[in-house]
Design an enzyme around this catalytic site. Structure first.
Site, short mmCIF file in Angstrom:
data_model
loop_
_atom_site.label_atom_id
_atom_site.label_comp_id
_atom_site.label_asym_id
_atom_site.label_seq_id
_atom_site.Cartn_x
_atom_site.Cartn_y
_atom_site.Cartn_z
N LEU A 123 0.86 -1.17 0.00
CA LEU A 123 0.00 0.00 0.00
C LEU A 123 0.90 1.22 0.00
CD1 LEU A 123 -2.78 -0.76 2.68
CD2 LEU A 123 -3.01 -0.86 0.19
N ASP A 124 0.51 2.27 -0.74
CA ASP A 124 1.23 3.53 -0.65
C ASP A 124 1.22 4.01 0.79
OD1 ASP A 124 1.54 3.47 -3.37
OD2 ASP A 124 -0.10 4.85 -3.78
N PHE A 125 2.26 4.72 1.20
CA PHE A 125 2.33 5.15 2.60
C PHE A 125 1.16 6.08 2.95
CE2 PHE A 125 4.03 9.10 1.02
CZ PHE A 125 3.83 10.02 2.03
#
Length: 311
Positions: free
Chosen positions: A66-68
């Site tokens: 997941l993107d941060f």
């Protein structure tokens, strides 16, 4: 919403072989830089020191990314065999994922199939981003498919916004963010693909959340549904005024056919608007047998799942 801390790790699924965490927004999965004082790895080590695997660099194996700046369901394998079984599910496209998002503007169509091909942006200053086929500097675009259902219309800090459920049927980098931006409905708070005006100063986070996850491994079906973070009680800036589609009905559809995730779509009996032009890309050709090089790559993946810091 309270900021992330090493103590506030939320677990939504736990078994002998897997954990599914509800990742906090703006928390990186891991990092090699000293500046990152809080990562999901550190949260896991603090909560489950006995589960950390000394055979890996960071102690835990993540089954996907997941993107941060994206919150929500993230699956962690607790041993090498579990990581391998999850890897096979992703490789064979048997994983079901659905995301919640707030996007700019009122999306007029209630259901959309988005099929813009996505490639890497080679434009100077944008080389760490993605773009859709046909835009300047778009390299090696690949077929990409996202299903979108509108849940609610409303206002965010006085601006028109739609709450949507997104189901990625392919797995391109930044796919949901790029596809929403390509529709001229960028995700609220997306500083990379959102609007260049001052509108993005208001949100405290990017409004993208991994809501539902199912990984049907041979030993067990890992399934988790996380709480909806986009409700007025958690964010007073969000003021929904029109219900288009109840979220609980879509969850029932997602859970309806656990044996064949390829059949799971958010609206199995109703047509949707296809964008752009021809709609769905053709099905992928049959995969050739796995080569020795691919097998070696797979074994390396099992030994240590290392993620590069997000850009």
């Amino acid at each position: 919403m309270e900021p992330g801390s090493v103590e506030n790790l939320s677990i939504v699924y736990q078994s002998r072989d897997f954990l599914v965490v509800n990742k906090h927004w703006d928390v990186r999965i891991d990092s090699k830089t000293w500046r990152e004082t809080l990562t999901l790895q550190k949260q896991l080590r603090h909560r489950f020191p006995e589960l950390a695997d000394p055979g890996t660099c960071y102690g835990f194996r993540f089954c996907h990314q997941l993107d941060f700046s994206t919150s929500g369901a993230l699956c962690v394998a607790l041993n090498k065999a579990a990581a391998g079984s999850a890897y096979r599910c992703f490789k064979e496209r048997r994983v079901t994922k659905a995301y919640l998002a707030l996007v700019r503007g009122h999306v007029q169509e209630s259901r959309i199939t988005i099929s813009y091909a996505i490639g890497r942006n080679s434009t100077e200053g944008r080389t760490h981003t993605m773009c859709i086929e046909g835009t300047q500097g778009c390299e090696n675009p690949k077929p990409s498919l996202t299903e979108l259902v509108v849940l609610e219309h409303g206002l965010y800090a006085g601006d028109p916004v739609s709450k949507v459920l997104l189901q990625p049927l392919t797995g391109r980098t930044h796919q949901l963010r790029v596809h929403c931006s390509a529709l001229s409905h960028p995700i609220v708070g997306d500083l990379t693909y959102g609007q260049a005006s001052g509108q993005e100063d208001q949100p405290f986070r990017m409004m993208l959340h991994a809501f539902y996850l199912r990984i049907p491994t041979q030993a067990e079906c890992v399934e988790a549904c996380t709480p909806d973070p986009f409700v007025p009680t958690l964010d007073a800036c969000w003021n929904p005024h029109t219900l288009v589609q109840p979220l609980d009905q879509l969850v029932q559809i997602l859970r309806a056919d656990r044996d064949d995730p390829q059949k799971v779509t958010l609206w199995p009996c109703s047509p949707s608007t296809h964008l752009p032009g021809p709609g769905r890309p053709p099905p992928p050709p049959p995969r050739p047998p796995e080569t020795e090089a691919q097998r070696a790559s797979y074994l390396q993946w099992l030994s240590e799942w290392t993620l590069e810091p997000d850009n």
